[in-house]
Design a protein around this motif. Structure first.
Motif, PDB file in Angstrom:
ATOM      1  N   SER A  70       0.685  -1.557  -0.202  1.00  0.00           N
ATOM      2  CA  SER A  70      -0.055   0.216   0.023  1.00  0.00           C
ATOM      3  C   SER A  70       0.725   1.263   0.043  1.00  0.00           C
ATOM      4  O   SER A  70       0.617   2.359   0.305  1.00  0.00           O
ATOM      5  CB  SER A  70      -0.629  -0.121   0.757  1.00  0.00           C
ATOM      6  N   LYS A  71       1.983   1.312   0.345  1.00  0.00           N
ATOM      7  CA  LYS A  71       3.336   2.153  -0.408  1.00  0.00           C
ATOM      8  C   LYS A  71       3.531   2.212  -1.732  1.00  0.00           C
ATOM      9  O   LYS A  71       3.224   3.358  -2.304  1.00  0.00           O
ATOM     10  CB  LYS A  71       4.144   1.649   0.760  1.00  0.00           C
ATOM     11  N   LEU A  72       2.633   1.850  -1.908  1.00  0.00           N
ATOM     12  CA  LEU A  72       3.314   1.578  -4.021  1.00  0.00           C
ATOM     13  C   LEU A  72       2.274   2.144  -4.806  1.00  0.00           C
ATOM     14  O   LEU A  72       2.173   2.250  -5.616  1.00  0.00           O
ATOM     15  CB  LEU A  72       3.586   0.417  -4.484  1.00  0.00           C
ATOM     16  N   PHE A  73       0.881   0.870  -4.399  1.00  0.00           N
ATOM     17  CA  PHE A  73      -0.108   1.732  -4.935  1.00  0.00           C
ATOM     18  C   PHE A  73      -1.332   1.350  -3.736  1.00  0.00           C
ATOM     19  O   PHE A  73      -1.174   1.495  -2.786  1.00  0.00           O
ATOM     20  CB  PHE A  73      -0.910  -0.578  -5.229  1.00  0.00           C
ATOM     21  N   THR A  74      -2.271   2.622  -4.598  1.00  0.00           N
ATOM     22  CA  THR A  74      -3.806   2.680  -3.875  1.00  0.00           C
ATOM     23  C   THR A  74      -4.179   1.106  -3.769  1.00  0.00           C
ATOM     24  O   THR A  74      -4.937   0.937  -4.729  1.00  0.00           O
ATOM     25  CB  THR A  74      -4.539   4.081  -4.220  1.00  0.00           C
ATOM     26  N   LEU A  75      -4.524   0.753  -2.886  1.00  0.00           N
ATOM     27  CA  LEU A  75      -5.303  -0.371  -3.384  1.00  0.00           C
ATOM     28  C   LEU A  75      -6.968  -0.479  -3.008  1.00  0.00           C
ATOM     29  O   LEU A  75      -7.583   0.230  -2.560  1.00  0.00           O
ATOM     30  CB  LEU A  75      -4.830  -2.029  -1.859  1.00  0.00           C
ATOM     31  N   ALA A  76      -6.973  -1.895  -4.216  1.00  0.00           N
ATOM     32  CA  ALA A  76      -8.710  -0.929  -3.784  1.00  0.00           C
ATOM     33  C   ALA A  76      -9.098  -2.499  -3.526  1.00  0.00           C
ATOM     34  O   ALA A  76      -8.694  -3.635  -3.693  1.00  0.00           O
ATOM     35  CB  ALA A  76      -9.097  -1.218  -5.623  1.00  0.00           C
ATOM     36  N   PRO A  77     -10.980  -1.796  -2.940  1.00  0.00           N
ATOM     37  CA  PRO A  77     -11.843  -3.148  -3.177  1.00  0.00           C
ATOM     38  C   PRO A  77     -11.904  -4.450  -3.934  1.00  0.00           C
ATOM     39  O   PRO A  77     -11.911  -4.210  -5.352  1.00  0.00           O
ATOM     40  CB  PRO A  77     -12.654  -3.681  -2.638  1.00  0.00           C
ATOM     41  N   GLY A  78     -11.671  -6.090  -4.310  1.00  0.00           N
ATOM     42  CA  GLY A  78     -11.429  -7.069  -5.280  1.00  0.00           C
ATOM     43  C   GLY A  78      -9.938  -6.819  -5.890  1.00  0.00           C
ATOM     44  O   GLY A  78     -10.187  -7.920  -6.067  1.00  0.00           O
ATOM     45  N   ASP A  79      -8.449  -6.268  -5.127  1.00  0.00           N
ATOM     46  CA  ASP A  79      -7.454  -6.583  -5.468  1.00  0.00           C
ATOM     47  C   ASP A  79      -7.624  -8.034  -4.986  1.00  0.00           C
ATOM     48  O   ASP A  79      -7.821  -8.211  -3.010  1.00  0.00           O
ATOM     49  CB  ASP A  79      -6.229  -5.874  -4.852  1.00  0.00           C
ATOM     50  N   LEU A  80      -6.643  -8.901  -5.245  1.00  0.00           N
ATOM     51  CA  LEU A  80      -6.097 -10.333  -4.440  1.00  0.00           C
ATOM     52  C   LEU A  80      -4.716 -10.115  -4.760  1.00  0.00           C
ATOM     53  O   LEU A  80      -3.649  -9.332  -5.096  1.00  0.00           O
ATOM     54  CB  LEU A  80      -6.186 -11.089  -5.705  1.00  0.00           C
TER      55      LEU A  80
END
Length: 228
Positions: A185-195
């Motif tokens: 999460s430091k590198l990407f904005t995580l989203a619901p549905g991500d695996l």
């Protein structure tokens, strides 16, 4: 507002105990997250910052479907893994808060065109052709946290044609799941549905058409895939 072309269907996975399905976004994979696998790949298993690569959501292959051996490769390998499915997104997520972002868990295979991956490494090129091809992410149904909690230990194993090929424990992860989520999460904005495919233990190897792969993470799920 209408689309100028019809959008492709959303990739989904079944959810244990529900008639609803889990929508699959991106598939993040953690490289060399078991020390024994790092050694078998010729690397030093020091606890350095984890590294990640991506597969598209369209690479998902739900349980019950066969894996078609891909063209343009003569060395396709299995890598069996514990999978975390996100129900809440975010950025810069503290490891202590990470569990509340996880909807559930599954097991999956990071299928790899090893010959194409090795060629890319030698030429210092991206890995997508070796990792992100169609159907390269077979995955079981999602087991919600409400049913199984957050697994931190338990056997992880894979049999190929009935013979044990991979055998370890998820407690042996170099970076545990809350730590993985925090770093990712430091590198990407995580989203619901991500695996998040969390890494594979030692024992990876090639498959041939006709092989049957059967894997399990104790207390989470099992997955059977036939190579065709």
């Amino acid at each position: 507002m209408a689309y100028v072309i019809s959008p492709p269907p959303m990739p989904t996975l079944p959810v244990e105990g529900s008639t609803n399905v889990f929508p699959v976004g991106r598939i993040f994979c953690v490289g060399r997250n078991y020390a024994d696998h790092a050694r078998e790949m010729g690397d030093d298993p020091q606890r350095e910052p984890p590294f990640f690569f991506l597969k598209p959501g369209s690479a998902i292959l739900p349980e019950g479907r066969d894996f078609p051996y891909p063209a343009f490769s003569e060395s396709v390998h299995y890598e069996f893994e514990l999978v975390a499915a996100l129900g809440i997104g975010g950025t810069n997520i503290p490891a202590t808060d990470a569990p509340k972002h996880i909807y559930g868990y599954a097991v999956g295979l990071d299928m790899t065109r090893r010959d194409l991956q090795d060629q890319a490494k030698a030429l210092r090129r991206p890995w997508e052709a070796g990792k992100a091809f169609d159907y390269s992410a077979p995955c079981s149904r999602i087991q919600p946290v409400a049913r199984i909690g957050h697994p931190i230990r338990g056997a992880i194993w894979l049999d190929v044609n009935g013979k044990r090929a991979q055998n370890s424990d998820i407690a042996a992860l170099i970076w545990n799941i809350p730590e993985i989520l925090a770093e990712l999460s430091k590198l990407f904005t995580l989203a619901p549905g991500d695996l998040i495919f969390t890494g594979t233990p030692a024992g990876v190897g090639p498959v041939q058409r006709g092989d049957v792969l059967h894997g399990c993470v104790e207390g989470v799920a099992e997955l059977t895939v036939r190579v065709v």
